[in-house]
Design a protein around this motif. Structure first.
Motif, PDB file in Angstrom:
ATOM      1  N   ASN A   1       0.308  -1.444  -4.322  1.00 64.08           N
ATOM      2  CA  ASN A   1       1.419  -0.786  -5.018  1.00 64.08           C
ATOM      3  C   ASN A   1       1.478   0.678  -4.581  1.00 64.08           C
ATOM      4  O   ASN A   1       0.701   1.132  -3.726  1.00 64.08           O
ATOM      5  CB  ASN A   1       1.245  -0.912  -6.536  1.00 64.08           C
TER       6      ASN A   1
ATOM      7  N   GLU B   1      -1.824   2.803  -4.971  1.00 59.03           N
ATOM      8  CA  GLU B   1      -2.817   2.601  -3.926  1.00 59.03           C
ATOM      9  C   GLU B   1      -2.353   3.187  -2.596  1.00 59.03           C
ATOM     10  O   GLU B   1      -3.151   3.776  -1.852  1.00 59.03           O
ATOM     11  CB  GLU B   1      -3.119   1.107  -3.776  1.00 59.03           C
TER      12      GLU B   1
ATOM     13  N   GLN C   1      -3.308  -3.374 -11.830  1.00 60.36           N
ATOM     14  CA  GLN C   1      -2.540  -4.460 -11.221  1.00 60.36           C
ATOM     15  C   GLN C   1      -3.375  -5.361 -10.322  1.00 60.36           C
ATOM     16  O   GLN C   1      -3.289  -6.597 -10.402  1.00 60.36           O
ATOM     17  CB  GLN C   1      -1.354  -3.901 -10.429  1.00 60.36           C
ATOM     18  N   ARG C   2      -4.163  -4.773  -9.452  1.00 59.40           N
ATOM     19  CA  ARG C   2      -4.910  -5.573  -8.472  1.00 59.40           C
ATOM     20  C   ARG C   2      -5.816  -6.598  -9.152  1.00 59.40           C
ATOM     21  O   ARG C   2      -5.779  -7.791  -8.837  1.00 59.40           O
ATOM     22  CB  ARG C   2      -5.718  -4.655  -7.558  1.00 59.40           C
TER      23      ARG C   2
ATOM     24  N   GLN D   1      -0.476   0.462 -12.858  1.00 58.48           N
ATOM     25  CA  GLN D   1      -0.812   0.174 -11.462  1.00 58.48           C
ATOM     26  C   GLN D   1      -2.321   0.232 -11.202  1.00 58.48           C
ATOM     27  O   GLN D   1      -2.821  -0.399 -10.278  1.00 58.48           O
ATOM     28  CB  GLN D   1      -0.085   1.139 -10.534  1.00 58.48           C
ATOM     29  N   HIS D   2      -3.052   0.973 -12.041  1.00 55.00           N
ATOM     30  CA  HIS D   2      -4.508   0.988 -11.921  1.00 55.00           C
ATOM     31  C   HIS D   2      -5.086  -0.408 -12.158  1.00 55.00           C
ATOM     32  O   HIS D   2      -6.135  -0.763 -11.610  1.00 55.00           O
ATOM     33  CB  HIS D   2      -5.132   1.948 -12.939  1.00 55.00           C
TER      34      HIS D   2
ATOM     35  N   THR E   1       2.710   4.224 -13.964  1.00 53.05           N
ATOM     36  CA  THR E   1       1.607   4.619 -13.086  1.00 53.05           C
ATOM     37  C   THR E   1       0.284   4.081 -13.610  1.00 53.05           C
ATOM     38  O   THR E   1      -0.555   3.574 -12.846  1.00 53.05           O
ATOM     39  CB  THR E   1       1.540   6.151 -12.969  1.00 53.05           C
TER      40      THR E   1
END
Length: 267
Positions: A158, A161, A236-237, A233-234, A230
Motif C-alpha cells: 500500500n 509501505e 493491512q499486510r 495500512q499498518h 493511514t
C-alpha cells in the motif's frame, strides 16, 4: 469442513458467543483453559469476549493490553524503523508478559491484569483479578498468525509501505517478530477466528469505532478520516495474510458478513 450456516440464516442463527460457548469443554486439561479469539479490527472480538466473560465469570486479556509504552516504541523507532512508533504490529507488544499473566491466573492469589489506554497511547493502571481462574479469554487481531514467506514481503502492499518502507526494513522486521509470539499463541487451547469478508470492510468497521468514540468523547477524540486511513495500512499486510490462512491456523472459524453476523462455521 463445510460451513454450517448460510447467509440466508444469518438473522436467526445463534449469536457468535453462543457458537463459541458450545465448543468449550466443561473442564480443560490444564488451568487456566485459554480461549483465543482472533479477528481483524472492528470484527467484534472484544464485544464477544466481554459477553463470554460475563457468562463464564472469567478474566479477559487483550493483546492490546500488552502494548509497549510510548518510550519503548520510540526507542524501536529510533533504532529499527520510524514506523514502529505506531502501536499495533508484531514487535510492539510484550507477549512474554501475557504468558506470565496467564500462568499466574492458575494460582489462588490476586493477579494484576495489564490494561492499555488507547486514548493516551500508554499503559493504564492494571486490573486485579482473584484467582484461580479456570478459563481466561485472550483476544487479539493477530492471534495465531504465522510469518509470511520472504518472497511475499518484497513488493510494497500500500502507500504506507511504498512511501515510508520502500526498502522493506519495517515489514521484514515485523514479520520476523512473530517468532516471539509463538509461546503465547501455543498456550491457547481453543483458537476461534472471526473471519471478515475482506479487508475493505475492516476499514469501514474501524471507522464506525472512531465515530462512536467521537460521539462519546467529542469531535476532538479519535482519529480523522485521513489519520485512520493511514493507521489501518499498518495492519493491512498481516490482516490480509490472516484472511487467506487464518482458517488453517484456527480450531474454529466463524465467517462474518458485513454486519458482523455469523454466516458460516467451520472446524
Amino acid at each position: 469442513m463445510q460451513a454450517l450456516m448460510c447467509a440466508s440464516m444469518a438473522d436467526t442463527a445463534p449469536s457468535i458467543a453462543d457458537l463459541i460457548a458450545a465448543q468449550l469443554p466443561e473442564r480443560g486439561a490444564r488451568r487456566p483453559f485459554v480461549l483465543g479469539i482472533a479477528g481483524a479490527q472492528g470484527s467484534g472480538k472484544s464485544t464477544v469476549a466481554r459477553e463470554l466473560a460475563i457468562r463464564l465469570g472469567c478474566p479477559v486479556l487483550s493483546l492490546d493490553d500488552l502494548y509497549l509504552d510510548g518510550a519503548a516504541r520510540r526507542t524501536l523507532a529510533a533504532e529499527v524503523h520510524p514506523l514502529l512508533a505506531t502501536r499495533g504490529v508484531p514487535g510492539t507488544h510484550d507477549p512474554a508478559r501475557g504468558l506470565r499473566v496467564i500462568e499466574a491466573l492458575a494460582k489462588p492469589e490476586t493477579t494484576l491484569l495489564p490494561r492499555f489506554d488507547k486514548a493516551r497511547d500508554e499503559p493504564a493502571p492494571p486490573e486485579p483479578w482473584q484467582g484461580p481462574a479456570n478459563i481466561v479469554i485472550l483476544e487479539g487481531w493477530c492471534l495465531g498468525a504465522r510469518p509470511q514467506p520472504e518472497d511475499e514481503l518484497v513488493k510494497p502492499l500500500n502507500a504506507l509501505e511504498a512511501e515510508r518502507d520502500p526498502d522493506g526494513i519495517w515489514r521484514h522486521w515485523v514479520n520476523a517478530r512473530l517468532a516471539n509470539y509463538r509461546a503465547l499463541f501455543e498456550r491457547i487451547d481453543l483458537l476461534v477466528f472471526l473471519a471478515a469478508p475482506d479487508f475493505e470492510i475492516v476499514g469501514k468497521w474501524r471507522a464506525e469505532q472512531e465515530h462512536a468514540l467521537k460521539r462519546a468523547r467529542g469531535e476532538d477524540a479519535g482519529m480523522s478520516a485521513t489519520e485512520l486511513a493511514t493507521f489501518i495500512q499498518h495492519y493491512q499486510r498481516l490482516t490480509e495474510h490472516m484472511l487467506r490462512h487464518g482458517r488453517e491456523w484456527a480450531d474454529m472459524t466463524i465467517a462474518l458478513n458485513a454486519k458482523r453476523r455469523a454466516v458460516g462455521v467451520s472446524r
